[in-house]
Design an enzyme around this catalytic site. Structure first.
Site, PDB file in Angstrom:
ATOM      1  N   SER A  80       0.898  -1.126   0.057  1.00  0.00           N
ATOM      2  CA  SER A  80      -0.061   0.116   0.058  1.00  0.00           C
ATOM      3  C   SER A  80       1.099   1.163  -0.110  1.00  0.00           C
ATOM      4  O   SER A  80       1.759   1.394  -0.755  1.00  0.00           O
ATOM      5  CB  SER A  80      -0.962  -0.088   1.268  1.00  0.00           C
ATOM      6  OG  SER A  80      -1.979   1.155   1.151  1.00  0.00           O
ATOM      7  N   HIS A 119      -2.561  -1.113  -3.370  1.00  0.00           N
ATOM      8  CA  HIS A 119      -3.798  -0.116  -3.225  1.00  0.00           C
ATOM      9  C   HIS A 119      -3.476   1.078  -4.108  1.00  0.00           C
ATOM     10  O   HIS A 119      -2.673   1.991  -3.872  1.00  0.00           O
ATOM     11  CB  HIS A 119      -3.619   0.298  -1.736  1.00  0.00           C
ATOM     12  CG  HIS A 119      -4.359  -0.871  -0.798  1.00  0.00           C
ATOM     13  ND1 HIS A 119      -3.970  -0.641   0.764  1.00  0.00           N
ATOM     14  CD2 HIS A 119      -4.937  -1.820  -1.025  1.00  0.00           C
ATOM     15  CE1 HIS A 119      -4.370  -1.525   1.300  1.00  0.00           C
ATOM     16  NE2 HIS A 119      -5.088  -2.552   0.327  1.00  0.00           N
ATOM     17  N   ASP A 163      -4.554  -4.239   6.289  1.00  0.00           N
ATOM     18  CA  ASP A 163      -5.063  -5.094   4.935  1.00  0.00           C
ATOM     19  C   ASP A 163      -3.739  -6.063   4.802  1.00  0.00           C
ATOM     20  O   ASP A 163      -2.676  -5.514   4.751  1.00  0.00           O
ATOM     21  CB  ASP A 163      -5.272  -4.164   3.853  1.00  0.00           C
ATOM     22  CG  ASP A 163      -5.939  -5.054   2.663  1.00  0.00           C
ATOM     23  OD1 ASP A 163      -6.416  -6.268   2.986  1.00  0.00           O
ATOM     24  OD2 ASP A 163      -5.941  -4.860   1.406  1.00  0.00           O
TER      25      ASP A 163
END
Length: 336
Positions: A159, A186, A279
């Site tokens: 991310s 992401h 996540d």
């Protein structure tokens, strides 16, 4: 949420002010006209979120992002009027820890609320991400059987700070790397193709967007390329899906890792890189429980030590390694 705007264009600042006004909970605490001013203002009053322009006098948004994340870290979203022209700068800023990127909202259109929606949605996602908790749900895996052929897969999630981390990792792999690689980063779908092209050019490996229904192939790097989740199916092909809807970040790293746990019958390694939030932690845990090797990036080499930290906290990683050591470890695993 306390928000700061860093932009040298009065019209862009006004567009952001009008967009944020649709959500009364958002408070603009300061505005800076260049990156250097923003770095100093963050020391004096650190916001929850910065809406950062890229091209500014004195100090640009890339360097400002690097300085802020090193000195007074907070969530940063890049706001740009020309994503195609600024693609490389976008990924450089994300490499330093920017969470996401969004177009500057249009001003003066017939539906200003609709124009503001993408920005407000990003902010809502980040607000949720900062405050989320690690779940303890157990993923039930299919029994692991001895594969008829030695299928090999590296599943990588990243991310904030991910683009730069992925560049370093992929550069460390040989062109003849014998495993398939699937990346879940992401990033909004409008930037995914540019990111794949940039990673391919920077690393020397073939990097492209994953297509619906294709099977991961050795030596090919596939990047999740839509705002839907990517999954591995029972037949070994990849598919995009809107479910589960409760996963705020799309594509979700957890969703992909858990699908690998269920359906990959060969050898696999799960890698969780730099990023804010949690996540991927639970999905990495599921991969470890299945018997796969799992690796998390260490704190010292992470631009944002959120996701790897969450993985370490629930004992999801078999190994915790500095970023430069991950590629050599993958080569070792798959060339024994």
């Amino acid at each position: 949420m306390k928000i700061a705007i860093v932009n040298d264009m009065p019209m862009a600042i006004e567009a952001l002010r009008r967009a944020l006004a649709f959500e009364p909970a958002h408070q603009i605490i300061w505005v800076a006209s260049n990156g250097a001013d923003a770095v100093q203002r963050c020391v004096e009053q650190t916001p929850d979120l910065i809406l950062m322009d890229l091209i500014m006098p004195v100090m640009d948004g890339v360097e400002a992002t690097r300085r802020i994340m090193a000195e007074t870290p907070c969530a940063i979203v890049i706001v740009t009027v020309d994503r195609e022209q600024n693609m490389r700068r976008v990924f450089e800023a994300m490499g330093h820890g920017a969470l996401d990127v969004v177009d500057t909202p249009a001003i003066g259109g017939p539906n200003p609320k609709e124009a503001a929606a993408p920005l407000l949605r990003k902010i809502l996602n980040i607000d949720w991400l900062i405050g989320q908790r690690v779940g303890r749900e157990h993923v039930v895996a299919a029994p692991r059987s001895e594969p008829a052929r030695r299928d090999r897969l590296v599943a990588i999630g990243s991310s904030a700070g991910g683009p730069a981390a992925l560049e370093i990792l992929l550069k460390g792999l040989p062109v003849s790397f014998p495993a398939a690689i699937v990346l879940v980063q992401h990033v909004d779908q409008v930037f995914a193709a540019g990111m794949a092209e940039w990673l391919s050019s920077a690393s020397g490996l073939p990097v492209r967007l994953a297509k619906e229904g294709e099977t991961p192939q050795p030596g090919v790097v596939l990047l999740a390329g839509t705002n839907h989740h990517i999954r591995l199916l029972k037949d070994g092909t990849l598919a995009y899906t809107a479910e589960p809807v409760n996963e705020v970040y799309r594509p979700s790293i957890n969703v992909f890792f858990e699908s690998v746990t269920r359906y990959w019958s060969g050898e696999a390694v799960g890698v969780l890189l730099t990023g804010m939030g949690r996540d991927g932690a639970q999905g990495l845990k599921a991969m470890r429980e299945r018997g796969f090797l799992t690796i998390a990036q260490d704190q010292a080499s992470s631009a944002v030590y959120g996701m790897p930290k969450a993985a370490a906290a629930i004992d999801a990683a078999v190994e915790i390694r500095p970023l430069p050591a991950i590629a050599p470890r993958l080569v070792e695993v798959f060339t024994q």
